[in-house]
Design a protein around this motif. Structure first.
Motif, PDB file in Angstrom:
ATOM      1  N   VAL A  93      58.783  21.431  82.943  1.00 57.47           N
ATOM      2  CA  VAL A  93      57.862  22.492  83.249  1.00 57.47           C
ATOM      3  C   VAL A  93      56.831  21.642  84.329  1.00 57.47           C
ATOM      4  O   VAL A  93      56.341  20.644  84.179  1.00 57.47           O
ATOM      5  CB  VAL A  93      56.932  22.562  81.859  1.00 57.47           C
ATOM      6  N   ILE A  94      56.886  22.516  85.533  1.00 60.00           N
ATOM      7  CA  ILE A  94      56.120  22.179  86.838  1.00 60.00           C
ATOM      8  C   ILE A  94      55.187  23.095  87.294  1.00 60.00           C
ATOM      9  O   ILE A  94      55.533  24.124  87.426  1.00 60.00           O
ATOM     10  CB  ILE A  94      57.269  21.679  87.771  1.00 60.00           C
ATOM     11  N   GLY A  95      54.047  22.434  87.327  1.00 58.37           N
ATOM     12  CA  GLY A  95      52.998  23.346  87.924  1.00 58.37           C
ATOM     13  C   GLY A  95      52.104  22.650  89.081  1.00 58.37           C
ATOM     14  O   GLY A  95      52.161  21.327  89.182  1.00 58.37           O
ATOM     15  N   VAL A  96      51.967  23.425  90.231  1.00 57.83           N
ATOM     16  CA  VAL A  96      51.298  22.783  91.534  1.00 57.83           C
ATOM     17  C   VAL A  96      49.941  23.292  91.763  1.00 57.83           C
ATOM     18  O   VAL A  96      49.698  24.488  91.551  1.00 57.83           O
ATOM     19  CB  VAL A  96      52.363  23.071  92.756  1.00 57.83           C
ATOM     20  N   LEU A  97      48.930  22.219  91.793  1.00 57.19           N
ATOM     21  CA  LEU A  97      47.694  22.800  92.172  1.00 57.19           C
ATOM     22  C   LEU A  97      47.639  22.479  93.920  1.00 57.19           C
ATOM     23  O   LEU A  97      47.548  21.331  94.125  1.00 57.19           O
ATOM     24  CB  LEU A  97      46.337  22.027  91.676  1.00 57.19           C
ATOM     25  N   PRO A  98      47.678  23.412  94.665  1.00 59.19           N
ATOM     26  CA  PRO A  98      47.663  23.367  95.979  1.00 59.19           C
ATOM     27  C   PRO A  98      46.670  22.541  96.553  1.00 59.19           C
ATOM     28  O   PRO A  98      45.403  22.781  95.977  1.00 59.19           O
ATOM     29  CB  PRO A  98      47.775  24.710  96.474  1.00 59.19           C
ATOM     30  N   GLY A  99      46.818  21.809  97.528  1.00 58.59           N
ATOM     31  CA  GLY A  99      45.647  21.036  98.429  1.00 58.59           C
ATOM     32  C   GLY A  99      44.843  21.846  99.201  1.00 58.59           C
ATOM     33  O   GLY A  99      45.378  22.852  99.493  1.00 58.59           O
ATOM     34  N   THR A 100      43.685  21.445  99.335  1.00 55.18           N
ATOM     35  CA  THR A 100      42.619  22.018 100.121  1.00 55.18           C
ATOM     36  C   THR A 100      42.631  21.815 101.752  1.00 55.18           C
ATOM     37  O   THR A 100      42.244  22.423 102.476  1.00 55.18           O
ATOM     38  CB  THR A 100      41.492  22.066  99.583  1.00 55.18           C
ATOM     39  N   ASP A 101      43.295  20.613 101.921  1.00 54.91           N
ATOM     40  CA  ASP A 101      43.196  20.140 103.297  1.00 54.91           C
ATOM     41  C   ASP A 101      44.412  20.754 104.071  1.00 54.91           C
ATOM     42  O   ASP A 101      45.635  20.564 103.577  1.00 54.91           O
ATOM     43  CB  ASP A 101      43.250  18.650 103.503  1.00 54.91           C
ATOM     44  N   ARG A 159      45.024  16.544  98.694  1.00 50.32           N
ATOM     45  CA  ARG A 159      46.417  16.774  98.546  1.00 50.32           C
ATOM     46  C   ARG A 159      46.808  17.829  97.342  1.00 50.32           C
ATOM     47  O   ARG A 159      45.913  17.897  96.362  1.00 50.32           O
ATOM     48  CB  ARG A 159      46.912  15.335  98.379  1.00 50.32           C
ATOM     49  N   SER A 160      48.114  18.185  97.297  1.00 49.96           N
ATOM     50  CA  SER A 160      48.472  18.852  96.156  1.00 49.96           C
ATOM     51  C   SER A 160      48.759  18.093  95.156  1.00 49.96           C
ATOM     52  O   SER A 160      49.138  16.754  95.338  1.00 49.96           O
ATOM     53  CB  SER A 160      49.896  19.721  96.759  1.00 49.96           C
TER      54      SER A 160
END
Length: 537
Positions: free
Chosen positions: A286-294, A350-351
Motif C-alpha cells: 500500500v503506497i501513498g505519496v504526499l507531493p513535495g511543495t518545492d 520533498r515528496s
C-alpha cells in the motif's frame, strides 16, 4: 528543542499542527491487531482488510498514488509453498551407512519454491561462513571445489566485519547467491552458540517446515540462484556429521569467534527428497505519496516504510491468532500519524512516499518487489526510513538508530532525538544483524541511505533501568499470539516515539541537501561507490 527541529522545516502551519496523538496511535493499533484480521498474514483476507484500512487513511490525508498508479495498491505476485504430508525425506550417507533424519526434529527445511517434486543428491563440503567479500579480504570459497555440491556453512558472519556489513553478509539470501556463484546446489546451515541467542534452533525447527511465501516473477525465475534447497541442521545431527570427519564442531564454533574456520570436504553425501504444493496468489503493498511543495525538490522522495503483515506461526495453542500489535500494527500506526501531521502541515519540500509493505515477515518480499519494480525511479529516492515495532514499554532515554553512522540521515535523526529529550545509543546486539532484518535493507542494497531506529532498551528518562516489560515481551510475546493489546504499552511513550519519527521524516523532507553517504564509509563503498559523499561531523 522540538521548535528547533521545526525551524529546520520552515513551516508555521506545520509547527502549529505538529503534535502526534498517542490516542490515535492506540486506535490504529487496536484495529489492525484485532482478532477480526486473523493475523494479517500476506495473501489472506485479514491482510486485505488491513490494506484497505491503510489505503482509506491515505485517501483521508490527501495522499496520491505513486507514479502512474491509479490507486494505492502495488500488487505483489506471490507463491505460497507447502510441504505435502510426509513430503520430506533426508539422509546422510557415509562409509558406515545411511542415516535418515526427520524434518522438524533433526533438520528444518521448507517446501521448494521452484518445483513440486525433486530429489537432490550431493557430496558435502564445509565452507566456514560461506562468505565471499573481496572488499574485506575474506573468501571462504577460496581453494574449495563446491560445484554441484552441498555446502555446510555457519549462520551469521565474522565479528571482525564492520557492523552493518556483518548484517549484510549474514542475510541468508546473500549467502545463497554467493554459494550459487561458486557452483553449489544446496546449503546446510549451522547454528553456533552465538547465533542460537538470536535465532534459536527450537524456533527454526517449528517454523521452517510451515508454509512459506516468495514472490514470483518471470525475470526473477530466469535469474534465480541455482541453490535448490537451504536446510537448517539441528545441533545433534550437526555434531554427528562433523564427528564422522573426526572434527569437533564445538572447536570450530570456538575458532570462528576469532578467525575464519578453514573449509574442508566432509566424508559424506546428502540426499533430499521433497514433495511440495504451490498456490499462486497476490497481496498488495500500500503506497501513498504526499507531493513535495518545492518546484525542484518535489521530484526527490523520502520513503517511510512499515510492514503491514504480522508473523504467523504454529497454531498449537488455544489462542491461534497472531495479532502482531507491537510487531507491527503499532509501527503502521506511527507511520499513519506521521502522514496525518505532514498532510495537515502542507507537506514537505520533498515528496514523502508512505509505504505499508506486504510479506515482510516472509523475507522482506514486499520491499524487495518494490525495489525490483519501483513505481518511481529509484534514483529519485533519497532516503528510506523503517518503522518496525512499537517498543513503547518505558519512557526511553535513548534511540538505537541503525544506519545513522553511515550517512547524513544520522544528523537529522540526532536532532530529532534531542527534540524529544533522547540521545543516540550504540547497537547493543550487533551480532543480530538488524540492519538487514527489515524493509530498509532492499533500499540499502540499491545504494540508498537508510535509517532503522528503535527506542533503546533500559535507560529511562525517569532514571535507572526499566527493562521488565521489554524483556517480558521479547521472551514471551514476540512472534506469539500474545502480542496483542493486553500488553502494557504506554501510549504517552508511543506519542513521543511518533513525535521522533515525524521529526526525522519532516527534517529529511525539508533539509537543503539530500542525504549523503559519509566519506570512507564501508557501506557506501559496497552499495553506492559512485554516490556523492559528505564529511563526517
Amino acid at each position: 528543542m522540538f521548535a528547533i527541529v521545526l525551524g529546520m522545516v520552515g513551516s508555521t502551519a506545520m509547527a502549529e499542527a505538529a503534535m502526534v496523538s498517542g490516542e490515535a496511535i492506540k486506535a490504529h493499533t487496536a484495529f489492525l491487531s484485532d482478532d477480526l484480521l486473523e493475523g494479517r498474514e500476506a495473501g489472506t483476507r485479514g491482510y486485505d482488510i488491513a490494506a484497505a484500512y491503510v489505503a482509506t487513511q491515505f485517501a483521508l490525508y490527501g495522499l496520491k498514488p505513486a507514479g502512474a498508479n491509479t490507486d494505492f495498491y502495488q500488487r505483489v505476485p506471490l507463491r505460497r509453498r507447502s510441504l505435502q504430508p510426509d513430503g520430506v525425506r533426508f539422509e546422510i550417507r557415509t562409509k558406515d551407512g545411511t542415516t535418515h533424519y526427520q524434518n522438524g526434529r533433526d533438520i528444518a527445511v521448507d517446501a521448494s519454491p521452484y518445483t513440486l517434486a525433486e530429489d537432490i543428491e550431493a557430496e558435502v563440503v564445509f565452507a566456514g561462513w560461506g562468505i565471499r567479500a573481496p572488499g574485506l579480504r575474506h573468501d571462504d570459497y577460496a581453494g574449495l571445489n563446491v560445484k554441484g555440491k552441498a555446502v555446510v556453512i555457519l549462520e551469521g558472519a565474522p565479528a571482525s566485519f564492520p557492523g552493518a556489513l556483518r548484517a549484510h553478509y549474514s542475510w541468508i539470501q546473500q549467502k545463497e547467491r554467493m554459494a550459487a556463484q561458486s557452483g553449489a546446489i544446496a546449503l546446510l546451515t549451522l547454528k553456533s552458540p552465538e547465533r542460537e541467542q538470536f535465532s534459536p534452533w527450537e524456533r527454526a525447527r517449528q517454523a521452517r517446515p510451515l508454509p512459506a511465501l516468495g514472490w514470483r516473477d518471470p525475470a526473477q525465475a530466469a535469474n534465480r540462484p541455482t541453490i535448490k534447497a537451504t536446510i537448517t541442521l539441528g545441533p545433534q545431527m550437526a555434531r554427528s556429521l562433523f564427528a564422522g570427519a573426526g572434527r569437533d564442531i564445538d572447536e570450530i564454533y570456538q575458532q570462528s569467534t576469532s578467525s575464519p574456520p578453514r573449509g574442508f570436504k566432509l566424508p559424506a553425501s546428502m540426499r533430499l527428497s521433497r514433495r511440495s504444493v504451490h498456490e499462486d496468489l497476490s497481496s498488495p503493498n500500500v503506497i501513498g505519496v504526499l507531493p513535495g511543495t518545492d518546484p525542484k525538490l518535489k521530484n526527490e522522495y523520502v520513503v517511510i516504510a512499515s510492514h503491514l503483515d504480522a508473523w504467523v506461526g504454529p497454531k498449537g495453542n488455544p489462542d491461534t491468532i497472531y495479532n502482531g500489535a507491537v510487531d507491527n500494527a503499532g509501527g503502521i500506526a506511527a507511520m499513519l500519524e506521521v502522514a496525518r501531521l505532514l498532510s495537515i502541515g502542507g507537506g514537505g519540500k520533498r515528496s514523502v512516499l508512505f509505504f505499508a509493505t506486504a510479506a515482510e515477515e516472509k523475507g522482506l518480499l514486499g520491499a524487495d518487489y518494490f525495489v525490483a519494480h519501483p513505481p518511481i525511479p529509484l534514483n529519485e529516492i533519497v532516503a528510506a526510513i523503517s518503522v518496525d515495532g512499537l517498543m513503547a514499554f518505558h519512557d526511553f532515554a535513548g534511540i538505537v538508530a541503525l544506519g545513522a553512522e553511515h550517512s547524513t540521515l544520522g544528523e537529522i535523526s540526532l536532532a530529532a532525538a534531542r527534540s524529544i529529550d533522547a540521545i543516540h545509543m550504540p547497537d547493543p546486539i550487533p551480532a543480530r544483524g538488524n540492519l538487514a532484518l527489515s524493509d530498509q535493507y532492499p533500499f540499502l542494497r540499491a545504494g540508498i541511505p537508510v535509517l532503522f531506529p528503535n527506542p533503546a532498551r533500559g535507560n529511562s528518562r525517569e532514571g535507572g533501568d526499566d527493562v521488565a516489560a521489554w524483556d517480558d515481551y521479547e521472551s514471551r510475546h514476540y512472534h506469539q499470539p500474545s502480542d496483542d493489546m493486553k500488553l502494557p504499552l504506554r501510549w504517552d511513550v508511543a506519542q513521543r516515539w511518533g513525535q521522533y519519527m515525524y521529526a526525522v521524516v519532516a527534517g529529511t523532507a525539508n533539509a537543503p541537501d539530500r542525504p549523503r553517504w559519509y566519506e570512507a564509509d564501508e557501506l557506501a563503498a559496497v552499495f553506492a561507490p559512485a554516490a556523492e559523499r559528505a564529511k563526517r561531523p
